[in-house]
Write a protein that holds these residues in place. Structure first.
Motif, PDB file in Angstrom:
ATOM      1  N   LEU A   2      60.210  51.955  34.724  1.00  0.00           N
ATOM      2  CA  LEU A   2      60.718  52.320  33.410  1.00  0.00           C
ATOM      3  C   LEU A   2      62.165  52.796  33.487  1.00  0.00           C
ATOM      4  CD1 LEU A   2      60.138  52.759  30.417  1.00  0.00           C
ATOM      5  CD2 LEU A   2      59.071  54.934  31.003  1.00  0.00           C
ATOM      6  N   LEU A   3      62.437  53.681  34.429  1.00  0.00           N
ATOM      7  CA  LEU A   3      63.794  54.211  34.569  1.00  0.00           C
ATOM      8  C   LEU A   3      64.774  53.149  35.070  1.00  0.00           C
ATOM      9  CD1 LEU A   3      63.062  57.745  36.031  1.00  0.00           C
ATOM     10  CD2 LEU A   3      64.085  57.215  33.816  1.00  0.00           C
ATOM     11  N   ALA A   4      64.276  52.228  35.862  1.00  0.00           N
ATOM     12  CA  ALA A   4      65.146  51.162  36.371  1.00  0.00           C
ATOM     13  C   ALA A   4      65.587  50.220  35.255  1.00  0.00           C
ATOM     14  CB  ALA A   4      64.430  50.386  37.468  1.00  0.00           C
ATOM     15  N   GLU A   5      64.717  50.006  34.274  1.00  0.00           N
ATOM     16  CA  GLU A   5      65.009  49.036  33.223  1.00  0.00           C
ATOM     17  C   GLU A   5      65.565  49.661  31.945  1.00  0.00           C
ATOM     18  OE1 GLU A   5      62.341  45.852  32.553  1.00  0.00           O
ATOM     19  OE2 GLU A   5      61.364  46.028  34.506  1.00  0.00           O
ATOM     20  N   TYR A   6      65.251  50.922  31.689  1.00  0.00           N
ATOM     21  CA  TYR A   6      65.684  51.570  30.450  1.00  0.00           C
ATOM     22  C   TYR A   6      66.182  52.981  30.751  1.00  0.00           C
ATOM     23  CZ  TYR A   6      63.241  47.686  28.298  1.00  0.00           C
ATOM     24  OH  TYR A   6      62.833  46.425  27.940  1.00  0.00           O
ATOM     25  N   HIS A   7      67.432  53.066  31.152  1.00  0.00           N
ATOM     26  CA  HIS A   7      68.043  54.357  31.460  1.00  0.00           C
ATOM     27  C   HIS A   7      69.202  54.577  30.500  1.00  0.00           C
ATOM     28  CE1 HIS A   7      69.213  57.413  34.795  1.00  0.00           C
ATOM     29  NE2 HIS A   7      69.456  57.867  33.585  1.00  0.00           N
ATOM     30  N   TYR A   8      68.943  55.330  29.427  1.00  0.00           N
ATOM     31  CA  TYR A   8      69.928  55.527  28.376  1.00  0.00           C
ATOM     32  C   TYR A   8      70.598  56.894  28.509  1.00  0.00           C
ATOM     33  CZ  TYR A   8      68.474  51.407  25.726  1.00  0.00           C
ATOM     34  OH  TYR A   8      68.216  50.121  25.330  1.00  0.00           O
ATOM     35  N   PRO A   9      71.870  57.005  28.141  1.00  0.00           N
ATOM     36  CA  PRO A   9      72.554  58.308  28.154  1.00  0.00           C
ATOM     37  C   PRO A   9      71.832  59.301  27.244  1.00  0.00           C
ATOM     38  CG  PRO A   9      74.130  56.522  27.848  1.00  0.00           C
ATOM     39  CD  PRO A   9      72.773  55.910  27.711  1.00  0.00           C
ATOM     40  N   GLY A  10      71.685  60.524  27.714  1.00  0.00           N
ATOM     41  CA  GLY A  10      71.051  61.562  26.907  1.00  0.00           C
ATOM     42  C   GLY A  10      69.541  61.495  26.850  1.00  0.00           C
ATOM     43  N   MET A  11      68.920  60.635  27.664  1.00  0.00           N
ATOM     44  CA  MET A  11      67.470  60.530  27.631  1.00  0.00           C
ATOM     45  C   MET A  11      66.826  61.779  28.236  1.00  0.00           C
ATOM     46  SD  MET A  11      66.764  57.755  30.685  1.00  0.00           S
ATOM     47  CE  MET A  11      65.512  57.024  29.665  1.00  0.00           C
ATOM     48  N   SER A  12      65.585  62.001  27.885  1.00  0.00           N
ATOM     49  CA  SER A  12      64.835  63.143  28.411  1.00  0.00           C
ATOM     50  C   SER A  12      63.513  62.674  28.997  1.00  0.00           C
ATOM     51  CB  SER A  12      64.569  64.184  27.318  1.00  0.00           C
ATOM     52  OG  SER A  12      63.746  63.636  26.297  1.00  0.00           O
ATOM     53  N   LEU A  13      63.075  63.383  30.043  1.00  0.00           N
ATOM     54  CA  LEU A  13      61.755  63.169  30.631  1.00  0.00           C
ATOM     55  C   LEU A  13      60.918  64.408  30.353  1.00  0.00           C
ATOM     56  CD1 LEU A  13      62.577  61.711  34.184  1.00  0.00           C
ATOM     57  CD2 LEU A  13      62.131  60.470  32.066  1.00  0.00           C
ATOM     58  N   SER A  14      59.734  64.220  29.831  1.00  0.00           N
ATOM     59  CA  SER A  14      58.848  65.338  29.527  1.00  0.00           C
ATOM     60  C   SER A  14      57.771  65.458  30.584  1.00  0.00           C
ATOM     61  CB  SER A  14      58.211  65.159  28.143  1.00  0.00           C
ATOM     62  OG  SER A  14      59.193  65.207  27.137  1.00  0.00           O
ATOM     63  N   GLY A  15      57.797  66.588  31.309  1.00  0.00           N
ATOM     64  CA  GLY A  15      56.743  66.885  32.265  1.00  0.00           C
ATOM     65  C   GLY A  15      55.611  67.625  31.584  1.00  0.00           C
ATOM     66  N   LEU A  16      54.704  68.166  32.368  1.00  0.00           N
ATOM     67  CA  LEU A  16      53.546  68.835  31.784  1.00  0.00           C
ATOM     68  C   LEU A  16      53.947  70.087  31.003  1.00  0.00           C
ATOM     69  CD1 LEU A  16      50.910  68.465  34.641  1.00  0.00           C
ATOM     70  CD2 LEU A  16      51.108  67.140  32.522  1.00  0.00           C
ATOM     71  N   ASN A  17      54.940  70.829  31.497  1.00  0.00           N
ATOM     72  CA  ASN A  17      55.344  72.062  30.822  1.00  0.00           C
ATOM     73  C   ASN A  17      56.841  72.166  30.571  1.00  0.00           C
ATOM     74  OD1 ASN A  17      52.718  73.612  30.737  1.00  0.00           O
ATOM     75  ND2 ASN A  17      52.859  73.252  32.947  1.00  0.00           N
ATOM     76  N   THR A  18      57.625  71.326  31.219  1.00  0.00           N
ATOM     77  CA  THR A  18      59.082  71.385  31.119  1.00  0.00           C
ATOM     78  C   THR A  18      59.628  69.988  30.873  1.00  0.00           C
ATOM     79  OG1 THR A  18      59.159  73.245  32.663  1.00  0.00           O
ATOM     80  CG2 THR A  18      61.207  72.032  32.343  1.00  0.00           C
TER      81      THR A  18
END
Length: 264
Positions: free
Chosen positions: A91-107
Motif C-alpha cells: 500500500l505504501l509503495a503504491e500510494y504514498h501521498y504528502p500529509g498522509m497519516s497511518l492509524s495504529g491501535l492507539n496512536t
C-alpha cells in the motif's frame, strides 16, 4: 422492530464540527435506551474524537471507529482488524501521498515533513499523533487505517482504482472533503454492523442507520431502515431507503423523534 440505531458523524449527526443539540439528543437517547435499542456512532474518525464528542455516553453507546476497523464498547475494544505486513508495505509503495497519516491501535503517525497547520487539522480528527522521520521502516505498531487527501473531484475514481489494484489487500473508501481512507480488506461500516448483529442477535431489518458520504453507502444498502441526509449526494441517496432532513436541521434527531412517537 428496531433494535439498533447507527449514525455517521460529520455531515450526518453533527451540525458542524463537534456540535449537536445536546439536550435534544439526551431526551432521544434516554427513550431509545429505555426501549433497549442500542445506539451506535459509526465513523471514519478515531475513537479519541468520538469519545470527546460523546463523553457523557461512553458506557452506554457503541463506537465504530476507523470505518469499521475498531469497535469499542464500554471503553474496551471488542473487535479489531489490522493490516498484515505485506499489505501495508504494498500500500505504501503504491500510494504514498504528502500529509498522509497511518492509524495504529492507539496512536496515529505522520511524517515529520507535514507542515504545522496541517498537523493541527490532523490532530483535531486523529487525536494523539507521533511524528516519524519516514514510514520506511514502519513504526512498531499494528495499523488499522491509512488516510490522505486529494482533490475532491478525484476521490471516486481514485477509490475505484485502489480497490481494483489492491483487491484482497485493502479496501478504500471516501468520506467527503477529498479524504480517502484505506482499511484492511473486507472492512467497512457494513461489516461492522454485521459483526454487531451477530454479537447481539440483531437482524439487518432491525437496524436504522443514517449517513451522508461515500463510506456510508454499503451500510445504507445493508440496513432495513436507512436514511441518507438531505445534504448527501444523489449517489448516496440512491443507496438509502429514505431521505432525512439535513444535518443542519438535526435530521437524525427529527427522524428518531418521529420513530419514538409512532412506537408509543
Amino acid at each position: 422492530m428496531i433494535r439498533l440505531v447507527a449514525f455517521d458523524l460529520d455531515g450526518t449527526f453533527l451540525s458542524s464540527f463537534n456540535k449537536y443539540n445536546r439536550p435534544r439528543f439526551k431526551k432521544v437517547f434516554d427513550q431509545l435506551k429505555a426501549q433497549g435499542i442500542k445506539v451506535v456512532a459509526i465513523s471514519g474518525n478515531r475513537y479519541y474524537r468520538m469519545a470527546k464528542i460523546f463523553k457523557d455516553y461512553l458506557d452506554d453507546m457503541i463506537f465504530v471507529a476507523d470505518n469499521g476497523a475498531l469497535i469499542w464498547n464500554k471503553g474496551q475494544v471488542i473487535h479489531q482488524n489490522t493490516f498484515d505486513a505485506e499489505s501495508m508495505e504494498r500500500l505504501l509503495a503504491e500510494y504514498h501521498y504528502p500529509g498522509m497519516s497511518l492509524s495504529g491501535l492507539n496512536t496515529s503517525y505522520i511524517e515529520q515533513e507535514v507542515p504545522f497547520t496541517q498537523r493541527l487539522i490532523l490532530k483535531f480528527f486523529l487525536g494523539p499523533i507521533r511524528r516519524v522521520p519516514s514510514f520506511s521502516p514502519l513504526p512498531e505498531d499494528e495499523f488499522v487505517k491509512l488516510s490522505f487527501r486529494v482533490k475532491n473531484q478525484d476521490t471516486v475514481a481514485l477509490t475505484k482504482e485502489i480497490n481494483q489494484r489492491l483487491e484482497g489487500h485493502a479496501h478504500a473508501t471516501h468520506s467527503g472533503w477529498g479524504t480517502i481512507d484505506i482499511v484492511p480488506t473486507g472492512i467497512s461500516k457494513q461489516s461492522a454492523l454485521a459483526f454487531l448483529g451477530d454479537r447481539f442477535g440483531i437482524e439487518p431489518d432491525q437496524m436504522m442507520v443514517f449517513g451522508d458520504g461515500g463510506n456510508d453507502i454499503h451500510m445504507l444498502e445493508y440496513a432495513g431502515h436507512s436514511y441518507a441526509m438531505a445534504n448527501a449526494s444523489d449517489r448516496v441517496k440512491a443507496a438509502a431507503k429514505a431521505v432525512a432532513p439535513s444535518n443542519k436541521e438535526d435530521g437524525v434527531l427529527q427522524v428518531l423523534e418521529d420513530f419514538l412517537t409512532s412506537s408509543q
